[in-house]
Scaffold this motif. Sequence first.
Motif, PDB file in Angstrom:
ATOM      1  N   HIS A 154      16.305  10.639  -4.729  1.00  0.00           N
ATOM      2  CA  HIS A 154      15.711  10.612  -3.393  1.00  0.00           C
ATOM      3  C   HIS A 154      15.984   9.280  -2.710  1.00  0.00           C
ATOM      4  O   HIS A 154      15.982   8.218  -3.343  1.00  0.00           O
ATOM      5  CB  HIS A 154      14.230  10.977  -3.409  1.00  0.00           C
ATOM      6  N   ASP A 162      12.450   2.675  -6.974  1.00  0.00           N
ATOM      7  CA  ASP A 162      12.089   4.101  -6.963  1.00  0.00           C
ATOM      8  C   ASP A 162      12.383   4.603  -5.568  1.00  0.00           C
ATOM      9  O   ASP A 162      11.575   4.425  -4.666  1.00  0.00           O
ATOM     10  CB  ASP A 162      10.607   4.254  -7.339  1.00  0.00           C
ATOM     11  N   CYS A 163      13.549   5.148  -5.234  1.00  0.00           N
ATOM     12  CA  CYS A 163      14.490   5.628  -6.235  1.00  0.00           C
ATOM     13  C   CYS A 163      15.879   5.041  -5.994  1.00  0.00           C
ATOM     14  O   CYS A 163      16.877   5.633  -6.341  1.00  0.00           O
ATOM     15  CB  CYS A 163      14.499   7.134  -6.142  1.00  0.00           C
ATOM     16  N   GLU A 222      10.765  12.334  -0.589  1.00  0.00           N
ATOM     17  CA  GLU A 222      10.214  12.734  -1.899  1.00  0.00           C
ATOM     18  C   GLU A 222       8.821  12.179  -2.093  1.00  0.00           C
ATOM     19  O   GLU A 222       7.943  12.845  -2.653  1.00  0.00           O
ATOM     20  CB  GLU A 222      11.141  12.241  -3.017  1.00  0.00           C
ATOM     21  N   GLU A 223       8.614  10.962  -1.606  1.00  0.00           N
ATOM     22  CA  GLU A 223       7.349  10.255  -1.883  1.00  0.00           C
ATOM     23  C   GLU A 223       6.152  10.852  -1.146  1.00  0.00           C
ATOM     24  O   GLU A 223       5.018  10.496  -1.420  1.00  0.00           O
ATOM     25  CB  GLU A 223       7.493   8.763  -1.529  1.00  0.00           C
ATOM     26  N   GLU A 246      15.840   9.283 -11.381  1.00  0.00           N
ATOM     27  CA  GLU A 246      14.600   8.696 -10.855  1.00  0.00           C
ATOM     28  C   GLU A 246      14.505   7.222 -11.241  1.00  0.00           C
ATOM     29  O   GLU A 246      14.997   6.820 -12.303  1.00  0.00           O
ATOM     30  CB  GLU A 246      13.373   9.435 -11.424  1.00  0.00           C
ATOM     31  N   GLY A 247      13.891   6.448 -10.372  1.00  0.00           N
ATOM     32  CA  GLY A 247      13.419   5.122 -10.773  1.00  0.00           C
ATOM     33  C   GLY A 247      12.009   5.376 -11.271  1.00  0.00           C
ATOM     34  O   GLY A 247      11.103   5.577 -10.484  1.00  0.00           O
TER      35      GLY A 247
HETATM   36 ZN   LIG Z   1      10.830   8.449  -7.172  1.00  0.00          ZN
END
Ligand SMILES: [Zn+2]
Length: 354
Positions: A63, A179-180, A211-212, A234-235
């Motif tokens: 993302h 992230d990310c 995404e968040e 992903e982070g």
């Molecule tokens: Zn993430």
Amino acid sequence: MREKECIIKLSNAFGPSGFEDDVIEYAKTQVRDVCTLKEDHMRNLYMELPAEEKETTVLLDAHSDEVGFIVQAVKPNGTLRFLPLGGWDPKNIIGNKVWIKNKDNELISGVVCSKPPHFMKDGEKGKSIDFDDLLIDVGATSAQELMEVYRIGIGSPVVPAVECEYNEKQKTFMGKGFDCRIGCAALLETMQELDSKKLHTKVVATLTSQEEVGERGMACAIHNVKPDIVICFEGCPADDTFEEPYMIQSGMKKGVMLRHFDRSMITNPRFQRFALEIAEKYGIHVQESVRKGGGTNGGITHTAYEGIPTIVIGVPVRYAHSCYGICAYDDYREAVELAKHIIEDISSQDILSF
Ligand SMILES: [Zn+2]
């Protein structure tokens, strides 16, 4: 050098949920020569490696958004009320410098402030803090000045003002948004390294938005790709500075994380086993994890259509969802290796057997 520069640029790029434009513009410069590119109206970026017709499609995703903020209101004294975009603990932002993107696309510096102790009434000291108690101050003295001179208004997006640093000795990055963005960097690098490789499947990559705030970009992107399997980079939050040693499942410099379970997905055990076997075959360090919380784009993809087998490859990031994170080059590199070897080795038959 190319990879490190890419990670630094992506970490620095301005891109809270819904405002990912700068991330996408930079990403395009990295893969323009190896992929065909497409975008949709949510600013999802689609990257496809050239290939003849194939029976199956692998989707590689990361993302593009980072956790940030949005201006909610302008106070008469020229300070700003704001709300979080994504999961923040308000404690983690107080006293930090932020960048606000104004109407002319300039980044304006501000500081997140709470009431100084001098002005607190009895009972206010030590009280828990909410976003309603915080303000952003850019140094304006009236709402008019803020809107006319600084060109900031309701809806202006905000991120922590953090410049990424690379520590050569430790091979670690310290910056915002891993992230990310560390996942975005791994995705872009994987696509470049897969260029002109003979593969058994079609490969499409997405940098998905929002995404968040609830996997909104992927909710749209999955219909445009209709893949047969998905690999999400992903982070992921590193747990090695808080947990008991026996509970550490995503420690920095301990390799990539393969997640069996989180709040959004029980990972397809057959695809997960395939990934673990590939890691073993190529000597890639893996940490298996079962997370109490958390969620990824896999939450959307694994229930789409007939249920699309999905795995999450996480690069551990210390202090994700705060202003500064730390992650290691070697963990990032293992994420690239794992995704690359999975894609190189996997056949349509393997995919259909998951
Ligand atoms: Zn993430």
